[in-house]
Design a protein around this motif. Sequence first.
Motif, PDB file in Angstrom:
ATOM      1  N   GLY A 135     -62.323 -38.866 -59.780  1.00 41.06           N
ATOM      2  CA  GLY A 135     -62.104 -37.459 -59.432  1.00 41.06           C
ATOM      3  C   GLY A 135     -62.739 -36.518 -60.439  1.00 41.06           C
ATOM      4  N   ASP A 136     -62.653 -36.869 -61.733  1.00 42.57           N
ATOM      5  CA  ASP A 136     -63.283 -36.046 -62.774  1.00 42.57           C
ATOM      6  C   ASP A 136     -64.790 -35.936 -62.528  1.00 42.57           C
ATOM      7  OD1 ASP A 136     -60.768 -36.064 -63.877  1.00 42.57           O
ATOM      8  OD2 ASP A 136     -61.257 -37.480 -65.474  1.00 42.57           O
ATOM      9  N   ALA A 137     -65.415 -37.062 -62.226  1.00 43.56           N
ATOM     10  CA  ALA A 137     -66.865 -37.082 -62.002  1.00 43.56           C
ATOM     11  C   ALA A 137     -67.238 -36.354 -60.716  1.00 43.56           C
ATOM     12  CB  ALA A 137     -67.364 -38.526 -61.960  1.00 43.56           C
ATOM     13  N   MET A 138     -66.453 -36.551 -59.660  1.00 48.99           N
ATOM     14  CA  MET A 138     -66.750 -35.902 -58.380  1.00 48.99           C
ATOM     15  C   MET A 138     -66.696 -34.381 -58.508  1.00 48.99           C
ATOM     16  SD  MET A 138     -65.434 -34.238 -55.508  1.00 48.99           S
ATOM     17  CE  MET A 138     -63.661 -34.531 -55.568  1.00 48.99           C
ATOM     18  N   THR A 143     -57.495 -31.620 -54.994  1.00 51.81           N
ATOM     19  CA  THR A 143     -57.550 -33.071 -54.823  1.00 51.81           C
ATOM     20  C   THR A 143     -56.196 -33.722 -55.124  1.00 51.81           C
ATOM     21  OG1 THR A 143     -58.368 -33.382 -57.092  1.00 51.81           O
ATOM     22  CG2 THR A 143     -60.009 -33.192 -55.336  1.00 51.81           C
ATOM     23  N   THR A 144     -55.463 -33.168 -56.081  1.00 53.14           N
ATOM     24  CA  THR A 144     -54.132 -33.706 -56.385  1.00 53.14           C
ATOM     25  C   THR A 144     -53.180 -33.498 -55.221  1.00 53.14           C
ATOM     26  OG1 THR A 144     -54.444 -33.298 -58.758  1.00 53.14           O
ATOM     27  CG2 THR A 144     -52.187 -33.624 -57.992  1.00 53.14           C
ATOM     28  N   LEU A 149     -58.401 -46.003 -50.931  1.00 50.65           N
ATOM     29  CA  LEU A 149     -58.861 -45.103 -49.874  1.00 50.65           C
ATOM     30  C   LEU A 149     -59.177 -43.717 -50.432  1.00 50.65           C
ATOM     31  CD1 LEU A 149     -56.470 -46.027 -46.911  1.00 50.65           C
ATOM     32  CD2 LEU A 149     -58.921 -46.480 -47.069  1.00 50.65           C
ATOM     33  N   HIS A 150     -58.318 -43.240 -51.304  1.00 52.06           N
ATOM     34  CA  HIS A 150     -58.549 -41.909 -51.889  1.00 52.06           C
ATOM     35  C   HIS A 150     -59.785 -41.930 -52.795  1.00 52.06           C
ATOM     36  CE1 HIS A 150     -57.342 -37.849 -53.063  1.00 52.06           C
ATOM     37  NE2 HIS A 150     -57.631 -38.175 -54.308  1.00 52.06           N
ATOM     38  N   ASP A 156     -54.842 -37.463 -59.889  1.00 54.42           N
ATOM     39  CA  ASP A 156     -54.736 -37.850 -58.480  1.00 54.42           C
ATOM     40  C   ASP A 156     -54.115 -39.229 -58.316  1.00 54.42           C
ATOM     41  OD1 ASP A 156     -56.019 -35.491 -58.133  1.00 54.42           O
ATOM     42  OD2 ASP A 156     -57.762 -36.285 -57.099  1.00 54.42           O
ATOM     43  N   GLY A 157     -54.538 -40.182 -59.156  1.00 51.99           N
ATOM     44  CA  GLY A 157     -53.982 -41.525 -59.067  1.00 51.99           C
ATOM     45  C   GLY A 157     -52.492 -41.542 -59.345  1.00 51.99           C
TER      46      GLY A 157
END
Length: 428
Positions: free
Chosen positions: A396-399, A97-98, A237-238, A310-311
């Motif tokens: 992202g952590d939760a996904m 994801t990163t 968007l991400h 990711d952010g």
Amino acid sequence: MSNNKKKLSLTARIVIGMLAGIIVGILLQFAFPDSSFVQTYLSDGLFYVIGQIFIASLQMLVVPLVFVSLVLGTCSLSDPAKLGRLGGKTVGLYLLTTALAIAFAVFMAVIFEPGVGLDLATDKTYQPGTAPSLAEVVIGLVPTNPFAAFTNANMLQVILFSVLFGIAMAFVGEAGVRIKSLFEDFNEVILKLVLMLMNIAPYGVFALMAKLFSETSFDTIFTLAKYFLLVLTVLLLHGIVVYSILLKSLSGMNPLMFLKKLREVHLFAFSTSSSNATMPVTLETVTKRLGVHNNVGSFTVPLGATINMDGTAIMQGVATVFIAQVYLIDLTLVDYLTVILTATLASVGTAGVPGVGMIMLAMVLSQVGLPVEGIGLILGVDRLLDMTRTAVNVTGDAMVSVVVAKSEGELDEDVYNDPTIRLTVRDK
């Protein structure tokens, strides 16, 4: 009974606190632009104290929460192969994801050219901290003193010690069962503390927003509007589109339900700008509202708060292209690929270092020959963007937690799909 129904939900109270803080901050900035009283007694006084107490109260629970929940989760995984599989999937998804995030950011920056035509002063200086080498990171995973790791909140070391402690508990028989019972009681107490502290969230959020918007220079935002809006757009968007696609394709779960249940987490992340400070709320939401079993969530969430950026990667991608355009430096395809690779690896390599976002950006700029002092150009708006990218990080952590749990058969889909399950912050 009727009085309880009339009480506002936690989400509503946090939103009210956030909006009130923003309005108060903006009014103070425009009504008293050069007031030493506002700066000394409100921004750096009352608002600062309340906001920092709120963040400190959340951070206070991070280490004990991670230790207790991770020990409980690991000792339930008596199969070492399953633990290795869990770790491999989690780290692999975070790196994936990163890489997607920074590649998307670079692509958007090249298309929309946020730095072209800007005449910005380039005499600002920035001195980044020193990022550790890969060898130092690997060696630093092992705590020479676990108590020091707890004291310094070195999360990678805390995670490793917790995993080893949990594995040992799983293999010592009756003694491990007795200790597990004690940890389960500790876990209930800590989770109750989390719920108690959520009650002060609206006041803490109000103070944080009031301080931020009483000090933010809107002239800087207008000057860097194209950069600011592009980073913000890519982050949204991400966080909404890319994560939803990954969640649906890898787990088959409903993305709308996922995003709806993360509202409190987003608000906490946005207001604190800290994945670690938000971790207690993230873990509570992932396990109680999204149905991820504790033996998975207690591993994926702390690890994600430590290495999943990711952010931050999105900011680096846009900022790198932006600085290159401002300095009129052309980047080649190899340079862009280097940016993607460096930022992806650095997301793990600089984990736990203060000011990690700017340290990582300095590393990326150095790799492609761009002036590090260019970071000074974007510092004025970085605090506002940091709030949004933290919300993206915790999403992202939760996904990843949901995807990994589903692949391991550790996801309660009935809980996930139940829209009535909420974070309870009041005694019934």
